[in-house]
Structure formats: structure tokens, C-alpha cells
Design an enzyme around this catalytic site. Structure first.
Site, PDB file in Angstrom:
ATOM      1  N   HIS A 168       0.735  -1.303   0.043  1.00 59.82           N
ATOM      2  CA  HIS A 168       0.146  -0.039   0.073  1.00 59.82           C
ATOM      3  C   HIS A 168       0.768   1.426  -0.055  1.00 59.82           C
ATOM      4  CE1 HIS A 168      -3.428  -2.696   0.818  1.00 59.82           C
ATOM      5  NE2 HIS A 168      -4.172  -1.833   0.923  1.00 59.82           N
ATOM      6  N   HIS A 200       0.827  -4.089   9.278  1.00 57.82           N
ATOM      7  CA  HIS A 200       2.454  -3.710   9.200  1.00 57.82           C
ATOM      8  C   HIS A 200       3.227  -3.383  10.232  1.00 57.82           C
ATOM      9  CE1 HIS A 200       2.499  -4.722   4.803  1.00 57.82           C
ATOM     10  NE2 HIS A 200       1.371  -4.188   4.690  1.00 57.82           N
TER      11      HIS A 200
END
Length: 406
Positions: free
Chosen positions: A149, A200
Site C-alpha cells: 500500500h 504492518h
């Protein structure tokens, strides 16, 4: 630049270089050696970063959950898969094809690094992981470093800013600074959101940011060469077909199978379909003088009619190309004596070879040199399915627009 669009020597050299890399990296076990060098260090950073994630998640709230999940959806691969066709039909063809190829490059590079390093995502629990959509659940099955992303947001927002400033011919320093600040804010929010959602660690975000900036710098240097080759080069279709084929084999084998290879295969097919369509129809539908949305030649109502015609058409082509690939690939394989299996698309070809199941997503690198008994035909089906979809976006649908006067 002329040698790029007219010469063939660089094409042969680049393809032979990739093929040579495939053989050398397999024989020398380059992926395993790189993983053994990098994975322990990354793993320690992931563990030490858990405390930061937990501190951030202490401020959890359902509104913040929804906001961060919404941001993740906006910059997800499915979103761009839907958004990029619309961009082609607005008349900003160069922007659309550049962003499509750039995203394919980001997707391949990022997923290769993910599967080479095979670094874990933050452990849940103690981290709270929020997967509000099926796409996020699939993303959670991938490895963590780098954050896709963050990587994609850096590259696409950076290139979009560059295009807007160039298109408007703005030399106002304040506008440029404001654009950079806005793009940085979007990247920062995406990175924060990925940490907040527990998807993450900080090291993943830093890795995605660094890789994105590096890819963006390279892309600014080569994008015009690539665009000229796609538009007016020689042997474009044959070269890109060979390149897509070799990239399947060059993809590294992860420690444990993940969906990353499937994502790459889809975007590999998209890039192939876009390149074919653009090369064949550039002077008809994709040159710089085509009508652009909000202009007298392409009003908003006319653009809406384009969407109403174009979207069902490309979905139909996607369905038909998948069905055609499911029918024709097994026939071709049987004719050539190539044993194949299918893990999801064709139940009758679903074999029981345990070794083949383990190698379901091996990037074809291991398949070339292993003694496995069959190849997964789903890879070819997926590649052709998305190639057909992309071709329809830039060739079939614009032809329909032309013939009915849209």
C-alpha cells in the site's frame, strides 16, 4: 531514444539476460541465500516494532477503524483495477498507460521482495489485526516487507502529481510545494493506517517508502523511453509476450505459498493487454489530440454513457476470456504432451500430487528445474483472463465508442 523504438538488439539482450538470471539464480539458490541474510534482521525489527503498534492501537475507535480501512480500500489493487480503465476513457491516455505500467512494475518488484525475504507480519495477538474486507484478508496472507500500500501510494501519487504539474504547465512554486505536501500527507496517512490496522510493522512502511521513492526516480528516467516503445516500437507484441512469460519463471519461490504470485500474474496480464491494445490502436484512440472529459468534445453526460457501455463490456470480456482460456489451454497442453493440473479453475484437473500442491505458488522458477510432474494451468488462465480484460479497455471498448459517436 530512437534506438529504443527501432532497434532489436536491446530486446534480445534484455530477454537473454533475464533467462540467464533465471538459470543462475536457481542453480546458486540466490533466493535462499538472500533470505538467510535478510530475514533474521527483519524479523527482529518486526518483533521490536510490536510495542509501537500496541501503543498506537490503544487509541482504537470504530471511526478510526472505518477511516483506516477506507484508506486501505482506496489504494488497494482492486480499486486501481477499476479506476485505471475509467482513466483511459477520460482521454488522459498517456497518464493511464503510464500509471498502469508503473503499478505493474511496483506490484512485481514489491511482491518479489516480499517473497524473497519472507518476513512475517506483526503477530496477532498481541497486535489487533483489522481485516474489514475480503481483499484485506487475502493481503494478510502475504508477507509483510515492504508494505505494498505504501509502495503503490508513493509511486502513483508521485507520478500523478508530476503529470498534473506538467499538464497544467504550472511553474508556481507554492502550487508545487502544496502538491508535494498533499502527496506526502496521503502517504503518511496510508502508512499510519497500515500500522494502526495491525497489517504492518514500522520497518514494512519504511521499506515501502524507500522502495517507492527509488522506483519513482527510476520511472521518471525511463518512462518516456518505455512509452515511445509501446506506442511506436518494433516487435512490441512479441517482445512483451516473451517478457511476461520470462517474468513468471523469474518470480522467486517464497518460504510458504502466498497470494502474491497470483496478484503478479493478474497485473502481468493487464500490462500485456494494455501494451497490445495501445500499440495497435494508438493513432486511432490514444494519441494526444483525443477528446478529454469536461471538454466540449467529451461532456460529462457523454462520459457517463461511456461508463454505462464500457464497464459491462469489459466484465463480459473478462468472463469470456477466462472461459476461453479454461477450454483451450488444457487442449494445447495435451497436444504438446505437457502434464497440467488446476488448483481452482478446472476441478477435473485437480491432481493429488503433494509436491505440486506445495509448489502451487513457486513463481515458476522452481518449476523449471524441479522434477514436479505437472504445471498449474491456472497461471495461464489468469494471465489470459486479465490480458483480455485490459485489451478490451484500450481497444474493443474505444472502438465501440468511436462507432456510436461517444
Amino acid at each position: 531514444m530512437e534506438s529504443i523504438t527501432t532497434g532489436w538488439h536491446w530486446q534480445v539482450i534484455s530477454l537473454c539476460g533475464i533467462a540467464l538470471w533465471i538459470m543462475i539464480s536457481s542453480k546458486l539458490k540466490v533466493t535462499q541465500k538472500l533470505r538467510s541474510c535478510t530475514q533474521p534482521w527483519i524479523y527482529q525489527r518486526v518483533i521490536s516494532g510490536t510495542a509501537i503498534i500496541i501503543k498506537i492501537q490503544k487509541y482504537q475507535h470504530r471511526c478510526l477503524d472505518a477511516f483506516c480501512s477506507g484508506l486501505s480500500c482506496i489504494v488497494s489493487v482492486p480499486f486501481y483495477t477499476a479506476f485505471l480503465p475509467l482513466l483511459f476513457w477520460t482521454g488522459h491516455c498517456k497518464l493511464a498507460r503510464q500509471m498502469t505500467l508503473l503499478m505493474a512494475f511496483c506490484d512485481y518488484t514489491g511482491n518479489c521482495i516480499k517473497d524473497v525475504v519472507s518476513a512475517p507480519r506483526p503477530r496477532s495477538p498481541p497486535v489487533r489485526r483489522v481485516t474489514a474486507t475480503k481483499d484485506e484478508e487475502d493481503n494478510a496472507m502475504e508477507y509483510g516487507l515492504p508494505s505494498s500500500h505504501t509502495l503503490i501510494t508513493v509511486c502513483l501519487s508521485g507520478y500523478l502529481l508530476h503529470y498534473i504539474l506538467d499538464y497544467t504547465e504550472s511553474n508556481d512554486l507554492s502550487i508545487r510545494v502544496a502538491g508535494i505536501i498533499l502527496a506526502s500527507l496521503v502517504v503518511g496517512l496510508i502508512g499510519f493506517g497500515r500500522i494502526y490496522l495491525g497489517m504492518h510493522s514500522l520497518i514494512d512502511i519504511i521499506g515501502g517508502l524507500a522502495l517507492g521513492l527509488g522506483i519513482l526516480a527510476v520511472w521518471f528516467s525511463v518512462s518516456e523511453y518505455i512509452d515511445n516503445f509501446v506506442v511506436s516500437g518494433q516487435n512490441v507484441v512479441s517482445f512483451w509476450a516473451a517478457l511476461c512469460f520470462l517474468l513468471l519463471f523469474a518470480y522467486p519461490t517464497p518460504e510458504v505459498p502466498t497470494p502474491s504470485f497470483e496478484y503478479h500474474t493478474a497485473f502481468n496480464g493487464v500490462s500485456f493487454g494494455i501494451v497490445i491494445g495501445i500499440h495497435l490502436t494508438f493513432h486511432q484512440f490514444h494519441h494526444e489530440d483525443v477528446a478529454r472529459v469536461f471538454s466540449p468534445q467529451l461532456t460529462l453526460p457523454a462520459f457517463v454513457r461511456r461508463l454505462l457501455l464500457g464497464i459491462p463490456t469489459i466484465l463480459l470480456v473478462k468472463f469470456c476470456s477466462k472461459a476461453l482460456a479454461k477450454w483451450i489451454l488444457p487442449i494445447i497442453s495435451n497436444t504438446l504432451g505437457i502434464p497440467v493440473r488446476s488448483t481452482s479453475y478446472i476441478p477435473t484437473l485437480n491432481g493429488t500430487d503433494k509436491k505440486s500442491d506445495v509448489l502451487k505458488q513457486s513463481g515458476y522458477l522452481q518449476k523449471m528445474f524441479s522434477k514436479q510432474t505437472s504445471f498449474d494451468v491456472d497461471t495461464g488462465i489468469r494471465l489470459l483472463q486479465y490480458a483480455g480484460l485490459a485489451w478490451s479497455v484500450v481497444d474493443l471498448v474505444p472502438s465501440m465508442f468511436f462507432h456510436i459517436g461517444l
